[in-house]
Design a protein around this motif. Structure first.
Motif, PDB file in Angstrom:
ATOM      1  N   GLY A  28     -28.623 -44.976  17.768  1.00 31.76           N
ATOM      2  CA  GLY A  28     -29.766 -44.086  17.971  1.00 31.76           C
ATOM      3  C   GLY A  28     -30.935 -44.418  17.073  1.00 31.76           C
ATOM      4  O   GLY A  28     -30.798 -45.143  16.091  1.00 31.76           O
ATOM      5  N   PRO A  29     -32.097 -43.861  17.384  1.00 35.67           N
ATOM      6  CA  PRO A  29     -33.332 -44.220  16.679  1.00 35.67           C
ATOM      7  C   PRO A  29     -33.413 -43.714  15.243  1.00 35.67           C
ATOM      8  O   PRO A  29     -34.248 -44.173  14.469  1.00 35.67           O
ATOM      9  N   GLY A  30     -32.574 -42.774  14.842  1.00 35.95           N
ATOM     10  CA  GLY A  30     -32.675 -42.216  13.502  1.00 35.95           C
ATOM     11  C   GLY A  30     -31.979 -43.001  12.417  1.00 35.95           C
ATOM     12  O   GLY A  30     -32.075 -42.654  11.229  1.00 35.95           O
ATOM     13  N   LEU A  31     -31.279 -44.071  12.770  1.00 37.32           N
ATOM     14  CA  LEU A  31     -30.500 -44.818  11.786  1.00 37.32           C
ATOM     15  C   LEU A  31     -31.298 -45.984  11.202  1.00 37.32           C
ATOM     16  O   LEU A  31     -32.063 -46.632  11.902  1.00 37.32           O
ATOM     17  N   ASP A  32     -31.074 -46.266   9.915  1.00 42.81           N
ATOM     18  CA  ASP A  32     -31.660 -47.448   9.294  1.00 42.81           C
ATOM     19  C   ASP A  32     -30.619 -48.564   9.277  1.00 42.81           C
ATOM     20  O   ASP A  32     -29.498 -48.401   9.795  1.00 42.81           O
ATOM     21  N   ASP A  33     -30.955 -49.707   8.696  1.00 43.67           N
ATOM     22  CA  ASP A  33     -30.043 -50.853   8.689  1.00 43.67           C
ATOM     23  C   ASP A  33     -28.692 -50.496   8.078  1.00 43.67           C
ATOM     24  O   ASP A  33     -27.637 -50.867   8.607  1.00 43.67           O
TER      25      ASP A  33
END
Length: 201
Positions: free
Chosen positions: A94-99
């Motif tokens: 999903g779009p809310g996760l970072d690397d």
């Protein structure tokens, strides 16, 4: 002094910008970023393959910058996950996760999978595009490896902390020079640079 031809890096990803700059340092082109030209577009990746997405991005930036542009689309393909996350590596979870969160999710999905079955590969397709007209050129690079059990190292970006290049060292633990030599993106960019050297001297 003869003016060098401009080559626009069609990405807003700072990690990719650093790699592209290193890989193209001796290309003979004036390598510029979207920020250098005041370009703020974010092309929608609507393609169904790496090549289609790379071409879409390269063409959008070539048209916006009115110059030759280079883009890539890349991903990590994990065999135990049926090739996922693949094209969706940058949006995995999903779009809310970072690397770091995406890397943690990948490790969790491989919980209990033994080392011999943790095979994976990085795949990159680089596209060269020109404003108004000709078909983009595509170049592919693949790097085989395995997925580790925990993140290691402070180099690179993306899934590099868990992508093992030799079964022992993570991609995030090796030097930039070694990474550029063996990485998927390094292979694809070198192929593109060689083509440019012979066709756009």
């Amino acid at each position: 002094m003869e003016k060098r031809q401009r080559l626009l890096l069609a990405t807003n990803n700072p990690g990719k910008v650093r790699e592209f700059r290193r890989l193209l340092a001796r290309s003979g082109f004036e390598v510029v970023t979207p920020a250098d030209l005041g370009i703020t577009i974010e092309p929608e990746e609507t393609g169904t393959t790496y090549g289609e997405n790379a071409a879409l991005k390269a063409q959008a930036f070539a048209d916006a910058g009115r110059c030759l542009a280079l883009a890539d689309d890349s991903g990590i393909e994990v065999d135990a996950l049926g090739g996922r996350p693949g094209m969706y590596s940058a949006r995995f979870g999903g779009p809310g996760l970072d690397d770091a969160a995406r890397t943690a999710l990948l490790i969790s999905e491989l919980h209990g999978v033994p080392d011999p079955k943790r095979t994976a590969r990085y795949r990159a397709v680089v596209a060269l595009a020109w404003p108004a007209g000709r078909e983009p050129m595509l170049f592919e690079g693949v790097q085989e490896g395995t997925i580790g059990h925990e993140p290691r190292g402070g180099q690179g970006f993306g899934y590099d902390p868990v992508f093992l290049v030799d079964g022992v060292r993570a991609q995030a633990e090796i030097s930039d020079d070694e990474k550029d030599l063996i990485s998927h993106r390094g292979k694809a960019v070198r192929a593109a640079a060689e083509w440019l050297a012979s066709h756009c001297p």
